[in-house]
Scaffold this motif. Structure first.
Motif, short mmCIF file in Angstrom:
data_model
loop_
_atom_site.label_atom_id
_atom_site.label_comp_id
_atom_site.label_asym_id
_atom_site.label_seq_id
_atom_site.Cartn_x
_atom_site.Cartn_y
_atom_site.Cartn_z
N TYR A 51 0.85 -1.20 0.00
CA TYR A 51 0.00 0.00 0.00
C TYR A 51 0.88 1.24 0.00
O TYR A 51 1.71 1.43 0.90
N SER A 52 0.68 2.08 -1.01
CA SER A 52 1.38 3.36 -1.07
C SER A 52 0.38 4.48 -0.82
O SER A 52 -0.83 4.26 -0.82
N ASN A 53 0.90 5.66 -0.61
CA ASN A 53 0.08 6.85 -0.38
C ASN A 53 -0.89 6.63 0.79
O ASN A 53 -2.05 7.05 0.74
N THR A 54 -0.42 5.93 1.81
CA THR A 54 -1.18 5.74 3.04
C THR A 54 -0.24 6.06 4.20
O THR A 54 0.96 6.15 4.03
N LYS A 55 -0.80 6.21 5.35
CA LYS A 55 0.02 6.46 6.53
C LYS A 55 -0.23 5.35 7.53
O LYS A 55 -1.31 5.28 8.08
N PRO A 56 0.71 4.47 7.76
CA PRO A 56 1.98 4.35 7.04
C PRO A 56 1.82 3.46 5.81
O PRO A 56 0.89 2.64 5.74
N PRO A 57 2.74 3.59 4.84
CA PRO A 57 2.74 2.65 3.73
C PRO A 57 3.37 1.33 4.15
O PRO A 57 4.12 1.28 5.14
N GLY A 58 3.09 0.25 3.40
CA GLY A 58 3.71 -1.02 3.74
C GLY A 58 3.11 -2.20 3.00
O GLY A 58 2.17 -2.05 2.21
N ILE A 59 3.64 -3.37 3.28
CA ILE A 59 3.23 -4.61 2.63
C ILE A 59 2.06 -5.24 3.40
O ILE A 59 2.11 -5.37 4.62
N VAL A 60 1.03 -5.64 2.64
CA VAL A 60 -0.17 -6.20 3.26
C VAL A 60 -0.48 -7.63 2.86
O VAL A 60 -1.29 -8.29 3.51
N PHE A 101 -4.94 -13.70 -6.15
CA PHE A 101 -4.80 -13.52 -4.70
C PHE A 101 -4.23 -14.79 -4.07
O PHE A 101 -4.67 -15.90 -4.38
N ILE A 102 -3.24 -14.61 -3.20
CA ILE A 102 -2.76 -15.74 -2.39
C ILE A 102 -3.19 -15.54 -0.95
O ILE A 102 -3.87 -16.39 -0.39
N LYS A 103 -2.80 -14.41 -0.34
CA LYS A 103 -3.18 -14.22 1.06
C LYS A 103 -2.95 -12.79 1.49
O LYS A 103 -2.10 -12.08 0.96
N THR A 104 -3.75 -12.39 2.49
CA THR A 104 -3.49 -11.17 3.24
C THR A 104 -2.63 -11.60 4.42
O THR A 104 -2.91 -12.61 5.06
N PHE A 105 -1.57 -10.86 4.67
CA PHE A 105 -0.68 -11.23 5.75
C PHE A 105 -1.36 -11.05 7.10
O PHE A 105 -2.21 -10.17 7.26
N PRO A 106 -0.97 -11.86 8.09
CA PRO A 106 -1.57 -11.75 9.42
C PRO A 106 -1.22 -10.42 10.10
O PRO A 106 -1.89 -10.03 11.04
N ARG A 107 -0.18 -9.76 9.60
CA ARG A 107 0.14 -8.43 10.12
C ARG A 107 0.75 -7.59 9.01
O ARG A 107 1.31 -8.09 8.05
N PHE A 108 0.62 -6.30 9.16
CA PHE A 108 1.11 -5.29 8.24
C PHE A 108 2.62 -5.09 8.45
O PHE A 108 3.07 -5.02 9.59
N ILE A 109 3.39 -4.99 7.37
CA ILE A 109 4.82 -4.68 7.48
C ILE A 109 5.03 -3.27 6.95
O ILE A 109 4.98 -3.02 5.74
N SER A 110 5.23 -2.33 7.86
CA SER A 110 5.34 -0.93 7.48
C SER A 110 6.66 -0.64 6.76
O SER A 110 7.65 -1.38 6.90
N LEU A 111 6.68 0.47 6.04
CA LEU A 111 7.91 0.92 5.40
C LEU A 111 9.00 1.14 6.44
O LEU A 111 10.16 0.80 6.21
N THR A 112 8.64 1.64 7.59
CA THR A 112 9.62 1.84 8.68
C THR A 112 10.25 0.51 9.07
O THR A 112 11.48 0.42 9.21
N GLU A 113 9.45 -0.53 9.21
CA GLU A 113 9.99 -1.85 9.56
C GLU A 113 10.86 -2.39 8.42
O GLU A 113 11.90 -3.00 8.67
N LEU A 114 10.45 -2.14 7.19
CA LEU A 114 11.27 -2.58 6.06
C LEU A 114 12.63 -1.87 6.09
O LEU A 114 13.67 -2.50 5.85
N LYS A 115 12.62 -0.58 6.40
CA LYS A 115 13.88 0.17 6.48
C LYS A 115 14.76 -0.32 7.62
O LYS A 115 15.99 -0.25 7.53
#
Length: 152
Positions: A51-60, A101-115
Motif C-alpha cells: 500500500y502506497s500513499n497511506t500512513k503508514p505505507p507497507g506490505i499487506v 490472490f494468495i493471502k493477506t498477511f496476518p500483520r502489516f509490514i510498514s515501510l519503517t519496519e522494512l527500512k
C-alpha cells in the motif's frame, strides 16, 4: 520463481479487492521502467502487495502471477485516466500481468519496519526517492519478508 513488489493505493485497488475478485489484471502502469519489470514477470512469480500513499505505507499481502505479457486494455480507452493516444492495438505500448490472490498477511509490514531490516541496495522500496510502482525483490529478501510475517 521470482519475487516482485507491486504498489497500489488501497482507495484505487486493495488486497481486499483482489481477494474478492480472486484474479485481476494489474493495469494502469505508465512508467517505462516499471513496465519493463512487468514484462519480465513469469507465471508462478510471487508479488508482494504494497500500500502506497497511506500512513503508514507497507506490505499487506501476497499475490501470484497467473498470466504474463497481457496487453493493458486501459491504454486504448480514451475515457480511462491511463489512456495513451500513441498506443494502438497493432502497436501496444503497455504490457502487464494478471495476478491471483494468495493471502493477506496476518500483520502489516510498514515501510519503517522494512527500512529497519533492509538496505536500499537490497530492497528498492526503502531507497530514498524511489517512486517505482513495480520492482524486483531478491529471493533472499523475499524469504526474510515472509519470515517477518511468519509465512512460508
Amino acid at each position: 520463481m521470482n519475487y516482485w513488489l507491486l504498489k497500489s493505493e488501497p482507495s484505487d485497488y486493495s488486497i481486499t479487492d483482489l481477494e474478492r475478485d480472486r484474479a485481476a489484471i494489474w493495469d494502469g502502469v505508465r512508467n517505462y521502467q516499471a513496465r519493463n519489470f512487468l514484462r519480465q514477470m513469469r507465471s508462478g512469480d510471487r508479488a508482494f502487495f504494497y500500500y502506497s500513499n497511506t500512513k503508514p505505507p507497507g506490505i499487506v499481502g501476497l499475490a501470484k502471477v497467473i498470466r504474463e505479457n497481457v496487453i493493458d486494455p486501459t491504454q486504448f480507452d480514451p475515457n480511462d485516466k491511463h489512456y495513451d493516444p500513441k498506443a494502438t492495438p497493432e502497436n501496444p505500448r503497455w504490457q502487464t500481468v494478471e495476478l491471483e490472490f494468495i493471502k493477506t498477511f496476518p500483520r502489516f509490514i510498514s515501510l519503517t519496519e522494512l527500512k529497519e531490516n533492509f538496505l536500499a541496495d537490497e530492497l528498492l522500496v526503502v531507497k530514498r526517492g524511489n517512486r517505482l510502482s513495480v520492482m524486483p525483490v531478491p529471493e533472499t529478501v523475499a524469504k526474510k519478508i515472509l519470515e517477518l510475517v511468519d509465512v512460508s
